[in-house]
Design an enzyme around this catalytic site. Structure first.
Site, PDB file in Angstrom:
ATOM      1  NE  ARG A  85      -4.269  -1.461   2.026  1.00  0.00           N
ATOM      2  CZ  ARG A  85      -5.179  -1.540   1.061  1.00  0.00           C
ATOM      3  NH1 ARG A  85      -5.152  -0.690   0.059  1.00  0.00           N
ATOM      4  NH2 ARG A  85      -6.111  -2.460   1.115  1.00  0.00           N
ATOM      5  NE  ARG A 107     -21.878  -3.435  -0.593  1.00  0.00           N
ATOM      6  CZ  ARG A 107     -21.363  -3.719  -1.793  1.00  0.00           C
ATOM      7  NH1 ARG A 107     -20.608  -2.849  -2.404  1.00  0.00           N
ATOM      8  NH2 ARG A 107     -21.592  -4.868  -2.359  1.00  0.00           N
TER       9      ARG A 107
END
Ligand SMILES: [Zn+2]
Length: 214
Positions: free
Chosen positions: A85, A156
């Site tokens: 990441r 969502r």
């Protein structure tokens, strides 16, 4: 082949990674799944990870490395999704692989604009009953209020504007420097991910085939 997948949220790297894994017969390692599995195993390490997560903290790199090392195990070939990441993690991965006398073959970057990410994610509607996903821009339901199964549709919480922007910011700050890192090392392969799933798939495969002939 050892491949890393990079892309903004909504770039489609999950879908393409799954396909690629089947197509090449190479296991796909998803970092978040590894962490989840470790927690579910009830191991000591899993308990530690659960603690960080429940406090809303990031799991420290050292813990992530341990979990990943176990996840890779004796595999020589893999497709890695959700790791690295940031540049520090990329450096760790390079030294880990070189300790095994191997290296990455390619880093596939699924390139897509912020606007397309917004359309894909904000447009998403999920059926409460059967879990089917629609998109109000690309794949709208016949009735905007319900699924073809009759279940209620909802959005969502993570698919709202503010949360998507936040994730794009995190990508820009942490992950974007990775593109430069891999470009310098000649590993970065950019794929135009703004088209439909089939188009992106074709481009990805033709690029990978050309790499194999190098
Ligand atoms: Zn449904």
């Amino acid at each position: 082949m050892r491949i890393v997948l990079l892309g903004k949220p909504g770039a489609g790297k999950g879908t393409q990674g799954e396909f690629l894994s089947k197509e090449l017969g190479i296991p796909r390692i998803v970092m978040s799944d590894l962490l989840k599995r470790e927690v579910e195993s009830g191991s000591e390490l899993g308990g530690l990870i659960k603690g960080y997560m429940s406090e809303g903290k990031l799991v420290p790199d050292e813990v992530v490395y341990m979990v990943l090392e176990r996840g890779i195990g004796g595999l020589r070939d893999f497709i890695l999704d959700g790791f690295p990441r940031n540049v520090k993690q990329a450096e760790w991965l390079d030294s880990f692989l070189s300790s095994r006398n191997t290296e990455l073959n390619a880093v596939l970057y699924f390139d897509v604009s912020d606007l397309i990410v917004l359309r894909r994610m904000m447009g998403r509607l999920v059926c409460e009953r059967c879990g089917r996903t629609y998109n109000i821009f690309y794949d709208p339901p016949e009735d905007i209020r319900k699924c073809s199964c009759g279940g209620r549709l909802y959005q969502r919480v993570d698919d709202c504007y503010d949360k998507i922007l936040r994730r794009l910011d995190i990508f820009r700050e942490e992950t974007e420097p990775l593109l430069e890192y891999y470009r310098k090392r000649g590993k970065l392969v950019s794929i135009d991910a703004s088209g439909g799933i089939e188009d992106v798939r074709k481009e990805m495969l033709s690029i990978l085939r050309s790499l194999e002939h190098d």
